[in-house]
Design a protein around this motif. Structure first.
Motif, PDB file in Angstrom:
ATOM      1  N   ALA A  27       0.731   1.865  -5.934  1.00 24.28           N
ATOM      2  CA  ALA A  27      -0.483   1.937  -5.110  1.00 24.28           C
ATOM      3  C   ALA A  27      -0.924   3.386  -4.936  1.00 24.28           C
ATOM      4  N   LYS A  28       0.022   4.281  -4.733  1.00 22.85           N
ATOM      5  CA  LYS A  28      -0.318   5.704  -4.601  1.00 22.85           C
ATOM      6  C   LYS A  28      -0.881   6.246  -5.908  1.00 22.85           C
ATOM      7  N   ARG A  71      -2.447   4.473  -8.172  1.00 25.48           N
ATOM      8  CA  ARG A  71      -3.778   3.885  -8.323  1.00 25.48           C
ATOM      9  C   ARG A  71      -4.807   4.657  -7.503  1.00 25.48           C
ATOM     10  N   LEU A  72      -4.459   5.010  -6.277  1.00 29.18           N
ATOM     11  CA  LEU A  72      -5.386   5.766  -5.432  1.00 29.18           C
ATOM     12  C   LEU A  72      -5.666   7.144  -6.023  1.00 29.18           C
ATOM     13  N   GLY A  73      -4.641   7.793  -6.560  1.00 30.89           N
ATOM     14  CA  GLY A  73      -4.838   9.108  -7.176  1.00 30.89           C
ATOM     15  C   GLY A  73      -5.722   9.030  -8.404  1.00 30.89           C
ATOM     16  N   GLY A 116       0.781  -1.234   0.000  1.00 36.11           N
ATOM     17  CA  GLY A 116       0.000   0.000   0.000  1.00 36.11           C
ATOM     18  C   GLY A 116       0.810   1.279   0.000  1.00 36.11           C
ATOM     19  N   GLN A 117       2.083   1.193   0.308  1.00 33.32           N
ATOM     20  CA  GLN A 117       2.937   2.378   0.353  1.00 33.32           C
ATOM     21  C   GLN A 117       3.760   2.558  -0.916  1.00 33.32           C
ATOM     22  N   SER A 118       3.578   1.698  -1.889  1.00 38.23           N
ATOM     23  CA  SER A 118       4.387   1.754  -3.101  1.00 38.23           C
ATOM     24  C   SER A 118       3.907   2.877  -4.023  1.00 38.23           C
ATOM     25  N   TYR A 119       4.743   3.209  -4.980  1.00 41.44           N
ATOM     26  CA  TYR A 119       4.396   4.256  -5.940  1.00 41.44           C
ATOM     27  C   TYR A 119       3.188   3.859  -6.772  1.00 41.44           C
TER      28      TYR A 119
END
Length: 96
Positions: free
Chosen positions: A43-44, A46-48, A38-41
């Motif tokens: 994952a970030k 994807r959330l954005g 969840g802290q990977s680039y």
């Protein structure tokens, strides 16, 4: 002589397996840092992108309404254009 060649072959195979495991471990570690938790680039990112999708989800409906309204405005402007053209022609005929 055959025993020495067999031992060298086994050692070469073991060395090859060790090198493969070492580099595969490095590749897995790198891929995990890119998108594995969840802290990977990834994952970030994807959330954005999910947030952008949520925020802009209503746009297709609104754009359709806007296109309809702009079509009506365009028709009204054609009428105004025609009236202005008639006014100019009338002014030219009067030599004003």
């Amino acid at each position: 002589m055959n025993v020495i060649l067999m031992i060298i072959t086994i050692l070469a195979v073991l060395l090859l397996v060790y090198v493969l495991v070492y580099y595969l471990h490095g590749i897995i570690k790198l891929l995990t840092s890119i998108g594995g938790d969840g802290q990977s680039y990834l994952a970030k990112l994807r959330l954005g992108l999910r947030a952008i999708e949520t925020e802009t989800g209503h746009l297709p409906v609104q754009v359709t309404k806007l296109n309809g309204a702009l079509t009506e405005v365009a028709e009204g402007l054609k009428v105004v254009d025609g009236q202005l053209e008639e006014s100019i022609n009338a002014a030219v005929k009067q030599n004003v």
